[in-house]
Design a protein around this motif. Structure first.
Motif, short mmCIF file in Angstrom:
data_model
loop_
_atom_site.label_atom_id
_atom_site.label_comp_id
_atom_site.label_asym_id
_atom_site.label_seq_id
_atom_site.Cartn_x
_atom_site.Cartn_y
_atom_site.Cartn_z
N ILE A 250 0.84 -1.20 0.00
CA ILE A 250 0.00 0.00 0.00
C ILE A 250 0.87 1.25 0.00
O ILE A 250 0.61 2.22 -0.72
N GLU A 251 1.92 1.22 0.81
CA GLU A 251 2.85 2.35 0.85
C GLU A 251 3.54 2.53 -0.50
O GLU A 251 3.70 3.65 -0.99
N ASP A 252 3.93 1.41 -1.11
CA ASP A 252 4.56 1.48 -2.44
C ASP A 252 3.59 2.07 -3.46
O ASP A 252 3.99 2.80 -4.37
N GLY A 253 2.31 1.73 -3.30
CA GLY A 253 1.30 2.24 -4.22
C GLY A 253 1.23 3.75 -4.20
O GLY A 253 0.96 4.40 -5.23
N LEU A 254 1.49 4.34 -3.05
CA LEU A 254 1.45 5.80 -2.93
C LEU A 254 2.61 6.45 -3.70
O LEU A 254 2.52 7.62 -4.09
N THR A 255 3.68 5.69 -3.89
CA THR A 255 4.84 6.24 -4.62
C THR A 255 4.67 6.14 -6.13
O THR A 255 5.41 6.78 -6.88
N PHE A 256 3.71 5.31 -6.59
CA PHE A 256 3.51 5.16 -8.03
C PHE A 256 3.20 6.49 -8.69
O PHE A 256 3.64 6.77 -9.80
N VAL A 257 2.43 7.33 -7.99
CA VAL A 257 2.03 8.62 -8.56
C VAL A 257 3.25 9.46 -8.86
O VAL A 257 3.42 9.96 -9.98
N ALA A 258 4.11 9.61 -7.87
CA ALA A 258 5.31 10.44 -8.04
C ALA A 258 6.23 9.86 -9.11
O ALA A 258 6.79 10.59 -9.93
N GLU A 259 6.36 8.54 -9.11
CA GLU A 259 7.23 7.89 -10.09
C GLU A 259 6.75 8.15 -11.52
O GLU A 259 7.54 8.49 -12.40
N ASN A 260 5.46 7.99 -11.73
CA ASN A 260 4.92 8.17 -13.08
C ASN A 260 4.88 9.64 -13.51
O ASN A 260 5.03 9.94 -14.69
N GLN A 261 4.70 10.53 -12.56
CA GLN A 261 4.72 11.95 -12.89
C GLN A 261 6.12 12.40 -13.28
O GLN A 261 6.29 13.40 -13.99
N GLY A 262 7.12 11.67 -12.81
CA GLY A 262 8.50 12.02 -13.14
C GLY A 262 8.96 11.51 -14.50
O GLY A 262 10.06 11.81 -14.94
N LEU A 263 8.12 10.73 -15.19
CA LEU A 263 8.49 10.16 -16.48
C LEU A 263 8.17 11.13 -17.61
O LEU A 263 7.17 11.85 -17.57
N GLY A 264 9.01 11.12 -18.63
CA GLY A 264 8.70 11.85 -19.85
C GLY A 264 7.62 11.12 -20.62
O GLY A 264 7.32 9.96 -20.33
N MET A 265 7.05 11.78 -21.62
CA MET A 265 5.94 11.18 -22.36
C MET A 265 6.35 9.87 -23.02
O MET A 265 5.59 8.89 -23.00
N LYS A 266 7.55 9.81 -23.59
CA LYS A 266 7.99 8.58 -24.27
C LYS A 266 8.12 7.43 -23.27
O LYS A 266 7.68 6.30 -23.54
N GLN A 267 8.71 7.72 -22.10
CA GLN A 267 8.87 6.70 -21.08
C GLN A 267 7.51 6.25 -20.54
O GLN A 267 7.27 5.06 -20.33
N LEU A 268 6.63 7.22 -20.32
CA LEU A 268 5.30 6.91 -19.80
C LEU A 268 4.52 6.06 -20.79
O LEU A 268 3.84 5.10 -20.40
N LYS A 269 4.60 6.40 -22.07
CA LYS A 269 3.90 5.64 -23.09
C LYS A 269 4.43 4.20 -23.14
O LYS A 269 3.65 3.25 -23.25
N HIS A 270 5.74 4.05 -23.04
CA HIS A 270 6.34 2.71 -23.04
C HIS A 270 5.87 1.91 -21.83
O HIS A 270 5.54 0.72 -21.94
N LYS A 271 5.81 2.57 -20.67
CA LYS A 271 5.37 1.88 -19.46
C LYS A 271 3.90 1.50 -19.56
O LYS A 271 3.51 0.40 -19.16
N ALA A 272 3.10 2.40 -20.11
CA ALA A 272 1.67 2.11 -20.28
C ALA A 272 1.48 0.91 -21.20
O ALA A 272 0.67 0.01 -20.91
N ASP A 273 2.21 0.88 -22.30
CA ASP A 273 2.11 -0.25 -23.23
C ASP A 273 2.48 -1.55 -22.54
O ASP A 273 1.83 -2.59 -22.73
N SER A 274 3.53 -1.50 -21.71
CA SER A 274 4.00 -2.70 -21.01
C SER A 274 2.95 -3.20 -20.02
O SER A 274 2.63 -4.39 -19.99
#
Length: 293
Positions: A250-274
């Motif tokens: 649950i605590e790790d889940g709270l960090t997902f927001v910050a981690e994903n907000q720190g990604l560029g669009m290309k990285q985020l798109k790649h992660k979303a696809d994965s």
């Protein structure tokens, strides 16, 4: 007598052990409830971002009251027909479009149905600990439902990935505006240059808003996907995981927001696809569950 005392002590020790076991199970069940609620909230947020994106696609440009007033006066001066309750809104804001009420009602109903599914899933976990000693019945019920909900989110995210948002009404309005500037040759050069610069700023803002809307939606779907995979692991390994491991998730889940907000669009798109592909393939990207110690 001594045997009786020993027997009573043994029974008391067994009772304490059972009470401790029940308490530990209740804590783990409560932790799993929190994890399920965390996922349900993330799914609802992803659905909301999808709904917001559709609203923005058909929304007219936001104008100040002074601009709206000036535009209405100009439109009224050029209007030669009869004013009615139906055409006055068009004169006030000619860029606004009317969505077919039936189409809009269906969309709103679809969104409400989607949200209701995740609310119902969340409600399953209120039964944990009530239907049997360890709530295993409710947990087993939740596993297959979660798989379906995760696949549903993945398919929505997949559609989002292939068709990024285009704010059509705002784009059409700006295209009409630049054509008007381009065609009016009587405007002094300095004024014309100022108009073009102002238009350029609006066009850049439009593209930034479209990008931000897309990025926010992708982030929300990735977070929901990650939390869903994590919860699926917790459910599948419920008998082996510890309360601490669920709380850590649950605590790790709270960090997902910050981690994903720190990604560029290309990285985020790649992660979303994965995340989407793994979900549709029935895989989990969270790794093996932590077992109780």
């Amino acid at each position: 007598m001594q045997y009786t005392i020993i027997k009573k002590c043994g029974q008391r020790g067994m009772m304490l052990l059972m009470l401790g076991l029940l308490a530990a199970c209740a804590q783990k069940a409560d932790a799993l409830k929190l994890s399920a609620h965390q996922f349900s909230l993330a799914a609802d947020k992803a659905i909301t971002s999808l709904d917001d994106m559709r609203t923005a696609e058909f929304a007219a440009p936001v104008q100040s009251k002074d601009v709206q007033e000036a535009e209405f006066i100009a439109n009224l001066n050029n209007f030669t027909g009869t004013l009615t309750a139906s055409n006055i809104p068009v004169l006030i804001n000619p860029d606004a479009i009317t969505i077919d009420p039936d189409v809009n009602a269906k969309w709103q109903q679809d969104m409400a149905n989607l949200r209701h599914q995740y609310q119902q899933f969340d409600a399953i976990f209120t039964d944990i600990g009530e239907d049997d000693l360890f709530g295993i019945g409710a947990i087993h019920k939740a596993g297959p439902i979660l798989q379906k909900l995760r696949r549903q989110l993945a398919k929505l995210g997949q559609t989002l990935g292939t068709t990024p948002p285009v704010f059509m009404v705002r784009r059409d309005a700006l295209v009409a505006a630049i054509n008007k500037i381009h065609e009016d040759k009587s405007t002094p050069a300095d004024t014309r240059t100022g108009q073009i610069k102002a238009w350029w700023q609006q066009w850049q803002q439009l593209q930034a808003d479209e990008q931000q809307s897309y990025q926010t939606a992708l982030q929300d779907f990735v977070i929901a996907g990650q939390l869903g995979a994590q919860l699926q692991n917790q459910i599948a390994n419920y008998s082996k995981i510890s309360t601490q491991s669920v709380l850590k998730d649950i605590e790790d889940g709270l960090t997902f927001v910050a981690e994903n907000q720190g990604l560029g669009m290309k990285q985020l798109k790649h992660k979303a696809d994965s995340v989407i592909l793994q979900t549709l393939a029935g895989q989990s990207d969270m790794g093996p569950a932590t077992t109780a110690k």
